[in-house]
Structure formats: structure tokens, C-alpha cells
Design a protein around this motif. Sequence first.
Motif, PDB file in Angstrom:
ATOM      1  N   GLY A 191      47.768  26.288  41.875  1.00  0.00           N
ATOM      2  CA  GLY A 191      48.363  25.071  42.397  1.00  0.00           C
ATOM      3  C   GLY A 191      49.023  24.206  41.343  1.00  0.00           C
ATOM      4  N   THR A 192      49.133  22.924  41.662  1.00  0.00           N
ATOM      5  CA  THR A 192      49.870  21.967  40.855  1.00  0.00           C
ATOM      6  C   THR A 192      49.342  21.904  39.427  1.00  0.00           C
ATOM      7  N   GLY A 193      50.231  22.119  38.470  1.00  0.00           N
ATOM      8  CA  GLY A 193      49.890  21.970  37.069  1.00  0.00           C
ATOM      9  C   GLY A 193      49.021  23.071  36.479  1.00  0.00           C
ATOM     10  N   SER A 194      48.644  24.059  37.277  1.00  0.00           N
ATOM     11  CA  SER A 194      47.772  25.120  36.772  1.00  0.00           C
ATOM     12  C   SER A 194      48.604  26.293  36.259  1.00  0.00           C
ATOM     13  N   ARG A 195      48.172  26.858  35.146  1.00  0.00           N
ATOM     14  CA  ARG A 195      48.819  28.059  34.620  1.00  0.00           C
ATOM     15  C   ARG A 195      48.218  29.340  35.203  1.00  0.00           C
ATOM     16  N   ASP A 196      47.159  29.196  35.993  1.00  0.00           N
ATOM     17  CA  ASP A 196      46.550  30.368  36.608  1.00  0.00           C
ATOM     18  C   ASP A 196      47.449  30.902  37.717  1.00  0.00           C
ATOM     19  N   LEU A 197      47.502  32.206  37.835  1.00  0.00           N
ATOM     20  CA  LEU A 197      48.367  32.881  38.805  1.00  0.00           C
ATOM     21  C   LEU A 197      47.556  33.868  39.637  1.00  0.00           C
ATOM     22  N   PRO A 198      48.067  34.258  40.806  1.00  0.00           N
ATOM     23  CA  PRO A 198      47.380  35.295  41.579  1.00  0.00           C
ATOM     24  C   PRO A 198      47.119  36.563  40.764  1.00  0.00           C
ATOM     25  N   GLU A 199      48.037  36.882  39.846  1.00  0.00           N
ATOM     26  CA  GLU A 199      47.879  38.074  39.011  1.00  0.00           C
ATOM     27  C   GLU A 199      46.658  37.993  38.098  1.00  0.00           C
ATOM     28  N   HIS A 200      46.146  36.798  37.871  1.00  0.00           N
ATOM     29  CA  HIS A 200      44.990  36.627  37.001  1.00  0.00           C
ATOM     30  C   HIS A 200      43.672  36.874  37.736  1.00  0.00           C
ATOM     31  N   GLY A 201      43.740  37.049  39.043  1.00  0.00           N
ATOM     32  CA  GLY A 201      42.529  37.275  39.817  1.00  0.00           C
ATOM     33  C   GLY A 201      41.940  38.651  39.578  1.00  0.00           C
ATOM     34  N   ASP A 202      40.632  38.772  39.806  1.00  0.00           N
ATOM     35  CA  ASP A 202      39.964  40.074  39.738  1.00  0.00           C
ATOM     36  C   ASP A 202      40.261  40.842  41.020  1.00  0.00           C
ATOM     37  N   ARG A 203      40.575  42.123  40.863  1.00  0.00           N
ATOM     38  CA  ARG A 203      40.866  42.985  42.014  1.00  0.00           C
ATOM     39  C   ARG A 203      39.749  44.008  42.203  1.00  0.00           C
ATOM     40  N   TYR A 204      39.372  44.209  43.445  1.00  0.00           N
ATOM     41  CA  TYR A 204      38.290  45.119  43.793  1.00  0.00           C
ATOM     42  C   TYR A 204      38.769  46.084  44.880  1.00  0.00           C
ATOM     43  N   SER A 205      38.143  47.239  44.933  1.00  0.00           N
ATOM     44  CA  SER A 205      38.429  48.180  46.011  1.00  0.00           C
ATOM     45  C   SER A 205      37.187  49.009  46.294  1.00  0.00           C
ATOM     46  N   GLY A 206      37.112  49.574  47.466  1.00  0.00           N
ATOM     47  CA  GLY A 206      35.969  50.385  47.844  1.00  0.00           C
ATOM     48  C   GLY A 206      35.990  50.656  49.323  1.00  0.00           C
ATOM     49  N   ALA A 207      34.823  50.747  49.916  1.00  0.00           N
ATOM     50  CA  ALA A 207      34.752  51.065  51.340  1.00  0.00           C
ATOM     51  C   ALA A 207      33.529  50.437  51.959  1.00  0.00           C
ATOM     52  N   LEU A 208      33.608  50.238  53.242  1.00  0.00           N
ATOM     53  CA  LEU A 208      32.517  49.659  54.009  1.00  0.00           C
ATOM     54  C   LEU A 208      31.958  50.705  54.963  1.00  0.00           C
ATOM     55  N   HIS A 209      30.638  50.699  55.144  1.00  0.00           N
ATOM     56  CA  HIS A 209      29.958  51.634  56.017  1.00  0.00           C
ATOM     57  C   HIS A 209      29.570  50.945  57.328  1.00  0.00           C
ATOM     58  N   PRO A 210      29.375  51.704  58.376  1.00  0.00           N
ATOM     59  CA  PRO A 210      28.825  51.112  59.600  1.00  0.00           C
ATOM     60  C   PRO A 210      27.492  50.428  59.304  1.00  0.00           C
ATOM     61  N   GLY A 211      27.328  49.234  59.820  1.00  0.00           N
ATOM     62  CA  GLY A 211      26.105  48.474  59.553  1.00  0.00           C
ATOM     63  C   GLY A 211      26.205  47.535  58.378  1.00  0.00           C
ATOM     64  N   ASP A 212      27.265  47.634  57.574  1.00  0.00           N
ATOM     65  CA  ASP A 212      27.453  46.719  56.450  1.00  0.00           C
ATOM     66  C   ASP A 212      27.794  45.314  56.940  1.00  0.00           C
ATOM     67  N   ILE A 213      27.540  44.356  56.078  1.00  0.00           N
ATOM     68  CA  ILE A 213      27.990  42.980  56.286  1.00  0.00           C
ATOM     69  C   ILE A 213      28.863  42.600  55.102  1.00  0.00           C
ATOM     70  N   LEU A 214      30.060  42.108  55.384  1.00  0.00           N
ATOM     71  CA  LEU A 214      30.932  41.547  54.360  1.00  0.00           C
ATOM     72  C   LEU A 214      30.880  40.033  54.478  1.00  0.00           C
ATOM     73  N   LEU A 215      30.553  39.373  53.386  1.00  0.00           N
ATOM     74  CA  LEU A 215      30.537  37.916  53.343  1.00  0.00           C
ATOM     75  C   LEU A 215      31.617  37.425  52.404  1.00  0.00           C
TER      76      LEU A 215
END
Length: 264
Positions: A149-173
Motif C-alpha cells: 500500500g501507500t508508501g510501502s516498498r513491499d510488493l506482492p512479489e515479496h510474499g512467500d509462495r506455497y503449493s501442495g494439495a488438500l485431502h478429503p477431510g482436511d480443513i484449510l484456515l
Amino acid sequence: RLEAAAAVMPHPDKERTGGEDAMFKLTRSFGVFDGVGGWADAGIDAGLYSRSLAEHTSAALERRIGKSAGPVDLVGALREGVHRVRHQGSCTACIVHIAEDGKFSALNVGDSGFRVLRANRHVDGMLALALQSASTQQQHYFNCPLQLGTGSRDLPEHGDRYSGALHPGDILLLATDGCFDNLFDNEITELLAPEHRAGLPAAHLATLLGRAARAASLQTTRRTPFSASAREHGYNFPGGKVDDVTVLCVRILDGEELPAPQMS
């Protein structure tokens, strides 16, 4: 098949304006955003920024999902969202997309985040929830998260990226730091396990967790993730941290089992 619901609980002092958290919930894409409260000192409501970013990012995701059969460009969608916001302010962001085959991708900027909880059978035969995957907080220094946002040098590209898979019965929070600053992961799994065994809906789980985080935040002597982190950084801050609390719960009701998530 996914079932999703959210609980949004503004800071007690910010109920009139709706607080500074925001979220979106699409069919297979989800996001939470936490407006940085320090903007209030300048008379700026960071909730306007976070809600606008949630709106524009979800719209950008919908356009990308409709055009691409491959992985969804979360960084590009968040970058477009930031570009379209016209309010002053800044916020953290955590967004997750779940593909039809159960594979998921996530992007986290700042100290909101996600957890994947998986049902495992205990030695006593009861099903318990275990933490399968979690994002990590991104901070410049204690209590100062990366932010867009305003005045910040942080960018979406600086975010941590994750990948994987979800199983039946999992909960994503997905949740803002109003949840994760006040409840340890083992407290979350222990709280949700019996409700999950009973097959209670996502709305119930999200509300239960949100209320537990709010209750913990109001306790002045309780050990919390925030108080533990404060001590590690040389500060004395016992008890919880009162804040906006947003919890978005996604129950995975069916799909293929795939390998466990990994961070890239």
C-alpha cells in the motif's frame, strides 16, 4: 467439493467502522487482508484500503481463472489489486486458490496466514486434527509486518509462495493475526477436533475459532504467540493482543489424495 464460511469480528473499539480486516470468498479462491492500524494516527481508516484490495484482488482472480487452464497467477492478481486501489493505507494479504484436482497454491505477504489441518487417528481410535502445513509470518521487525500500500516498498512479489494439495477431510484456515497472535496451533487443533469429528459446518468452526481468539486476546496473563514473540524480542507484553479477528474456514469434502504441501 468445498464448503467455506468466514467469521469477521472487528476490534471492540472499531465496531462502528467495521474494523480494518477484510476477506473474500469465491468458489475456489479465498483471501484475508489486515489493514495496518498505525494509519489511524494520521486519521486514515486502513479498513478502506484492505476492503478495496480484497474486492479488486478477487475480481482479478476471477478474470484469470476464467482465461487460464494452468496455475492461477496469484502474484499477478494481487499486483493488479494493489494497482487499482485508490484509498490511502496499507495491509497484509494471504490468498489461496484450490484447483479442481485438490492442488492448492498460496501467497502470503505479512503476518496474516493459512493453516492446513489433517485428521489423523489417535492411539485411542479417536480422530484428531494435526497441523499439516502453515505459512510463516513476514516481518521487517517485531510487530511490523510486510505490507502492501501507500508508501510501502513491499510488493506482492515479496510474499512467500506455497503449493501442495488438500485431502478429503482436511480443513484449510485463512486468518488475520488477530487469530494467530492469540492462539497457538495446538490450541487451534484441539479446539476444532471434536467439532470436526461431529461434522459441524465451516460456519460453526470459523465462529468458534474467532470467538476463542477474541477471548484469548482479552486475557492479560495468558501466554500467547504474541506474548512469546514479544519476549523473544526483548519486550514484556503478557497476555493476548486485542485486534480485529477474521477466520475463513474451508472444509474439503471430497477429492483425490495428493502429496503434502511444500513451500517454494
